[in-house]
Scaffold this active site. Structure first.
Site, PDB file in Angstrom:
ATOM      1  N   LEU A  57      33.877  31.023  22.919  1.00 54.08           N
ATOM      2  CA  LEU A  57      32.725  30.270  23.284  1.00 54.08           C
ATOM      3  C   LEU A  57      32.905  28.735  22.386  1.00 54.08           C
ATOM      4  CD1 LEU A  57      30.072  32.787  22.695  1.00 54.08           C
ATOM      5  CD2 LEU A  57      30.845  32.001  24.863  1.00 54.08           C
ATOM      6  N   ASP A  58      32.159  27.730  22.991  1.00 51.36           N
ATOM      7  CA  ASP A  58      32.146  26.296  22.398  1.00 51.36           C
ATOM      8  C   ASP A  58      31.238  26.725  20.963  1.00 51.36           C
ATOM      9  OD1 ASP A  58      33.162  25.167  24.457  1.00 51.36           O
ATOM     10  OD2 ASP A  58      31.328  24.197  24.851  1.00 51.36           O
ATOM     11  N   LYS A  59      31.786  26.002  19.956  1.00 51.39           N
ATOM     12  CA  LYS A  59      31.445  25.875  18.571  1.00 51.39           C
ATOM     13  C   LYS A  59      29.588  26.199  18.620  1.00 51.39           C
ATOM     14  CE  LYS A  59      32.013  23.770  13.950  1.00 51.39           C
ATOM     15  NZ  LYS A  59      32.785  22.872  13.500  1.00 51.39           N
ATOM     16  N   ASP A  60      29.220  25.173  19.349  1.00 49.63           N
ATOM     17  CA  ASP A  60      27.677  25.213  19.355  1.00 49.63           C
ATOM     18  C   ASP A  60      27.004  26.283  20.193  1.00 49.63           C
ATOM     19  OD1 ASP A  60      27.975  23.048  17.714  1.00 49.63           O
ATOM     20  OD2 ASP A  60      27.118  21.566  18.981  1.00 49.63           O
ATOM     21  N   THR A  61      27.762  26.898  21.034  1.00 50.36           N
ATOM     22  CA  THR A  61      27.156  28.021  21.826  1.00 50.36           C
ATOM     23  C   THR A  61      27.063  29.552  21.216  1.00 50.36           C
ATOM     24  OG1 THR A  61      28.340  26.794  23.827  1.00 50.36           O
ATOM     25  CG2 THR A  61      27.409  29.216  24.144  1.00 50.36           C
TER      26      THR A  61
END
Length: 238
Positions: A57-61
């Site tokens: 998952l993306d860092k901010d997700t």
């Protein structure tokens, strides 16, 4: 909870002899990150020596993320991802009011050198289905079902529908401010208003796949505090 204080047992959703699934906190990388010392894979290996991340998952997700405990389990789930047999559902709060009902975006995605993506016939095929869950005054909660797993796929596909994810400024999203939602909202003197969420409003809500014994299981990750607070404020303002 600071990243360095988190352990896998704090965020564990499910575990058996082959897999464990966690509710990934926002602001933490799935794999090794040159900037941050703490990443989920490192924590996973402390928890189970041979742990491998089955996807990312993306860092901010935030949201549900699966790890395999052994090579056979990793292969088993990797094949399901490859054959598009894993059902993934994300929730996103987007700008504007949209009434999507199984709306398909079938648009190839090209990764650029600057770390963002664009829609291009030269890119890799990508498909996502979108369904509106709830409309608010100026926003909509959307269920996103990606069929492929391209980088930033949900973000760019929503942007192409004129429904950028709230807070995702890279793809046209705007931060959500309490002053937009609350009538008569007064900010303290000499302070600058901060967004309700300091990241994009995207959460990996559920993951469904076959365990090694062939049993299909669905795993859900509750909203983290910031996402839950945003949805609560949108509800109150509706």
């Amino acid at each position: 909870m600071k990243a360095s204080k988190i352990s896998i047992s704090d965020i564990l959703l499910f575990e058996n002899e082959d897999f464990f699934l966690v509710n990934k906190p926002p602001y933490m990388s799935t794999l090794n990150d040159r900037v941050e010392k703490v990443n989920l894979l490192a924590l996973a290996k402390e928890y189970s020596d041979d742990a491998q991340a089955c996807h990312r998952l993306d860092k901010d997700t935030s949201g549900v993320l699966a790890f395999a405990k052994n090579p056979e389990a990793y292969r088993h789930l990797s094949m399901q991802f490859e054959h598009r047999e894993v059902n993934k559902i994300y929730h996103a709060v987007v700008d504007g009011i949209h009434r999507f009902q199984d709306q398909l975006v079938d648009a190839p995605i090209l990764k650029q050198d600057d770390g963002i993506v664009k829609l291009s016939r030269m890119g890799k095929e990508a498909q996502t289905y979108f369904t509106s869950v709830k409309s608010y005054r100026q926003h909509t909660l959307i269920e996103c079902r990606p069929i492929t797993g391209r980088m930033h796929q949900i973000r760019i596909h929503l942007s192409s529908l004129g429904a950028s994810i709230a807070g995702d400024e890279q793809y046209g999203g705007r931060p959500v401010m309490l002053s937009q939602l609350k009538r008569g909202f007064n900010l303290k003197k000499y302070t600058e208003e901060q967004p309700l969420m300091k990241r994009m409003a995207l959460h990996a809500f559920s993951l469904e796949f076959n365990l090694i014994n062939g049993e299909k299981q669905r795993f859900e990750a509750p909203y983290p505090k910031d996402f839950a607070a945003l949805v609560r404020q949108l509800d109150l303002a509706s």
